[in-house]
Design an enzyme around this catalytic site. Structure first.
Site, PDB file in Angstrom:
ATOM      1  N   PRO A  13     -30.188  21.967  22.385  1.00  0.00           N
ATOM      2  CA  PRO A  13     -30.483  23.703  22.080  1.00  0.00           C
ATOM      3  C   PRO A  13     -31.439  24.238  20.655  1.00  0.00           C
ATOM      4  O   PRO A  13     -30.799  23.955  19.537  1.00  0.00           O
ATOM      5  CB  PRO A  13     -29.691  23.772  22.630  1.00  0.00           C
ATOM      6  CG  PRO A  13     -28.596  23.276  22.379  1.00  0.00           C
ATOM      7  CD  PRO A  13     -29.608  21.864  21.901  1.00  0.00           C
TER       8      PRO A  13
ATOM      9  N   GLY B  24     -27.477  16.255  12.179  1.00  0.00           N
ATOM     10  CA  GLY B  24     -27.310  14.848  11.036  1.00  0.00           C
ATOM     11  C   GLY B  24     -27.758  14.066  10.858  1.00  0.00           C
ATOM     12  O   GLY B  24     -28.274  12.771  10.473  1.00  0.00           O
TER      13      GLY B  24
ATOM     14  N   ARG C  13     -34.562  19.033  14.984  1.00  0.00           N
ATOM     15  CA  ARG C  13     -35.890  18.762  14.311  1.00  0.00           C
ATOM     16  C   ARG C  13     -36.867  18.049  14.756  1.00  0.00           C
ATOM     17  O   ARG C  13     -38.408  17.864  14.990  1.00  0.00           O
ATOM     18  CB  ARG C  13     -35.678  19.496  12.856  1.00  0.00           C
ATOM     19  CG  ARG C  13     -35.043  20.860  12.367  1.00  0.00           C
ATOM     20  CD  ARG C  13     -35.150  20.946  10.673  1.00  0.00           C
ATOM     21  NE  ARG C  13     -33.826  22.342  11.185  1.00  0.00           N
ATOM     22  CZ  ARG C  13     -33.628  22.433   9.540  1.00  0.00           C
ATOM     23  NH1 ARG C  13     -34.061  21.109   8.665  1.00  0.00           N
ATOM     24  NH2 ARG C  13     -32.821  22.967   9.404  1.00  0.00           N
TER      25      ARG C  13
ATOM     26  N   ARG D 149     -20.739  23.788  24.632  1.00  0.00           N
ATOM     27  CA  ARG D 149     -20.766  23.052  23.052  1.00  0.00           C
ATOM     28  C   ARG D 149     -20.057  24.270  22.261  1.00  0.00           C
ATOM     29  O   ARG D 149     -19.761  25.086  22.222  1.00  0.00           O
ATOM     30  CB  ARG D 149     -22.513  23.762  22.280  1.00  0.00           C
ATOM     31  CG  ARG D 149     -23.136  23.236  21.141  1.00  0.00           C
ATOM     32  CD  ARG D 149     -24.247  23.820  20.770  1.00  0.00           C
ATOM     33  NE  ARG D 149     -24.653  23.448  19.494  1.00  0.00           N
ATOM     34  CZ  ARG D 149     -25.182  22.373  18.896  1.00  0.00           C
ATOM     35  NH1 ARG D 149     -25.975  21.181  19.766  1.00  0.00           N
ATOM     36  NH2 ARG D 149     -24.957  22.899  17.264  1.00  0.00           N
TER      37      ARG D 149
ATOM     38  N   THR E 286     -33.768  27.898  19.843  1.00  0.00           N
ATOM     39  CA  THR E 286     -33.958  28.953  20.283  1.00  0.00           C
ATOM     40  C   THR E 286     -35.833  29.086  19.395  1.00  0.00           C
ATOM     41  O   THR E 286     -36.043  28.518  18.756  1.00  0.00           O
ATOM     42  CB  THR E 286     -33.555  30.666  19.831  1.00  0.00           C
ATOM     43  OG1 THR E 286     -32.388  30.441  20.081  1.00  0.00           O
ATOM     44  CG2 THR E 286     -34.285  31.403  19.687  1.00  0.00           C
TER      45      THR E 286
ATOM     46  N   GLN F  46     -28.680  25.789  28.703  1.00  0.00           N
ATOM     47  CA  GLN F  46     -27.728  26.740  28.146  1.00  0.00           C
ATOM     48  C   GLN F  46     -27.112  28.061  27.799  1.00  0.00           C
ATOM     49  O   GLN F  46     -28.397  29.022  27.657  1.00  0.00           O
ATOM     50  CB  GLN F  46     -27.677  26.085  26.273  1.00  0.00           C
ATOM     51  CG  GLN F  46     -26.625  26.423  26.248  1.00  0.00           C
ATOM     52  CD  GLN F  46     -27.497  26.415  24.056  1.00  0.00           C
ATOM     53  OE1 GLN F  46     -27.650  27.824  23.537  1.00  0.00           O
ATOM     54  NE2 GLN F  46     -26.244  25.856  23.558  1.00  0.00           N
TER      55      GLN F  46
ATOM     56  N   GLY G  84     -20.348  27.792  23.226  1.00  0.00           N
ATOM     57  CA  GLY G  84     -19.555  28.029  22.576  1.00  0.00           C
ATOM     58  C   GLY G  84     -19.120  28.198  21.127  1.00  0.00           C
ATOM     59  O   GLY G  84     -18.205  27.935  20.268  1.00  0.00           O
ATOM     60  N   ALA G  85     -20.723  27.992  20.252  1.00  0.00           N
ATOM     61  CA  ALA G  85     -20.868  28.086  18.847  1.00  0.00           C
ATOM     62  C   ALA G  85     -21.559  29.293  17.965  1.00  0.00           C
ATOM     63  O   ALA G  85     -21.561  30.189  19.007  1.00  0.00           O
ATOM     64  CB  ALA G  85     -21.251  26.387  19.201  1.00  0.00           C
TER      65      ALA G  85
ATOM     66  N   TYR H 296     -21.775  33.360  18.973  1.00  0.00           N
ATOM     67  CA  TYR H 296     -22.065  34.068  19.380  1.00  0.00           C
ATOM     68  C   TYR H 296     -21.014  34.557  20.754  1.00  0.00           C
ATOM     69  O   TYR H 296     -19.222  34.422  20.491  1.00  0.00           O
ATOM     70  CB  TYR H 296     -22.717  33.312  20.530  1.00  0.00           C
ATOM     71  CG  TYR H 296     -24.092  33.304  19.718  1.00  0.00           C
ATOM     72  CD1 TYR H 296     -24.653  34.759  18.685  1.00  0.00           C
ATOM     73  CD2 TYR H 296     -24.533  31.775  19.648  1.00  0.00           C
ATOM     74  CE1 TYR H 296     -26.291  33.713  18.236  1.00  0.00           C
ATOM     75  CE2 TYR H 296     -26.358  31.584  19.077  1.00  0.00           C
ATOM     76  CZ  TYR H 296     -26.511  33.123  18.042  1.00  0.00           C
ATOM     77  OH  TYR H 296     -27.802  32.631  17.842  1.00  0.00           O
TER      78      TYR H 296
END
Length: 359
Positions: free
Chosen positions: A24, A293, A315, A227, A26, A98, A176-177, A180
């Protein structure tokens, strides 16, 4: 190179055409908070992923903390998302939306009329955020959710999940990360509540677990993921006792395993000790997705370590709509244009060249 990530994943409750997940991200292209044709083109270009997890999408008007992020709480948004799920399914990929309620990481200028910035408590976050109408602004003091308002917020998540199914999604991922709302409940420096959602780590985890349980009851446990990013301090979260962090996420994994959700998505951080990874893996028997990573080169070794079942890439998918093909051909990757990550148009969004036309 061992291309195990291109092999089908059918080992557990989640069946995918490969071990590739598009993470996900933004992208701020949802003008008026409504998914649109440009977004359908963007996601449709990236169906090399076995699973696409959408950008953070608010289950509530109160959760639209950033400029131009999408929602999934009204009929117009559902119709917009249908274009996207249709495009993704045409590429034989699965797609989860998400659900991201930003909580206190928000500004009133980014919210629709009648919405308000809310949080677990009245503690404001340090720093600023972008607004289209007023430029950079300090985070405001949020309105603390009452116990009744917490219940209402959970109901909004559930309705958003039902809307997601109506829009054609294969499931939902609870965010959940990243500091937020869900993680605001988990952090004892932000969560100073004295009701059933505060005090010890089990009580602080109850919001996440109630959201997961009620969504699973509403749409099916096979359509629910979540997440987490243990030990993260994003969103102006303060570090807390390492043992308590460990206990929090192991407890969440145990309880989510009882609910039977289809996956846990972990954002890797070097701060996460190996014992926490091991305990989460032991506690949760369904799919674990690992993000951050990952590269095509280290994928086989990462999967061989036994923690993750499939790998998420951010990315590389952002800048390479044909990331899977580039992996199969060991071809070079496009570089990310960081200046256009959150701009409102097609540039730096749908115009990254595919391999056939790359110079």
């Amino acid at each position: 190179m061992n291309n195990i990530i291109l092999d089908p994943y059918q080992q557990k409750g989640l069946q995918l055409k490969n071990h590739l997940v598009m993470a996900p991200m933004t992208r701020s292209r949802a003008i008026g908070n409504i998914p649109n044709n440009l977004m359908a083109q963007y996601y449709g270009q990236r169906t090399g992923a076995g699973l696409i997890v959408t950008e953070g999408t608010s289950p509530s008007p109160n959760g639209l903390g950033y400029a131009r992020i999408p929602g999934i709480f009204n009929a117009e948004q559902v119709e917009g998302w249908k274009k996207i799920t249709t495009a993704v399914h045409a590429g034989n990929s699965k797609i989860f939306v998400q659900l991201m309620h930003t909580g206190r990481i928000a500004h009133q200028a980014n919210l629709p009329q009648g919405a308000q910035v809310v949080g677990v408590s009245t503690m404001k976050a340090a720093g600023q955020m972008h607004t289209d109408s007023m430029g950079m602004q300090d985070y405001p003091t949020p309105v603390a959710l009452s116990t009744e308002a917490v219940k209402t917020t959970i109901a909004e998540y559930v309705q958003a999940a039902k809307n997601a199914v109506a829009a054609g999604f294969n499931g939902v991922e609870i965010h959940g990360a990243n500091g937020y709302l869900v993680e605001q409940f988990l952090n004892p420096h932000i969560n100073n509540r004295t009701d059933q959602y505060g005090s010890d780590y089990k009580a602080r985890a109850s919001f996440a677990l109630e959201v997961a349980q009620q969504i699973a009851d509403a749409i099916g446990k096979d359509k629910v993921g979540i997440r987490f990013s243990p030990f993260s301090t994003l969103g102006d979260l303060q570090e807390y006792d390492a043992k308590e962090v460990h206990n929090t996420y192991v407890y969440l994994a145990q309880e989510l395993n009882k609910i039977g959700i289809t996956y846990i998505h972990i954002g890797f951080s070097p701060k996460i000790p190996q014992q926490t990874f091991d305990a989460i893996r032991q506690a949760f028997t369904e799919t674990i997705i690992l993000c951050n990573g990952n590269t095509a080169e280290n994928a086989a070794d990462t999967l061989a370590k036994g923690f993750a079942d499939v790998l998420a890439f951010g990315r590389p998918f952002l800048a390479n709509p044909d990331f899977d093909i580039r992996i199969s051909q060991n071809a070079p990757l496009n570089e990310v244009d960081f200046k256009t990550l959150y701009t409102p148009d097609a540039h730096g969004y749908t115009d990254y060249p595919a391999l056939a036309v790359a110079v």
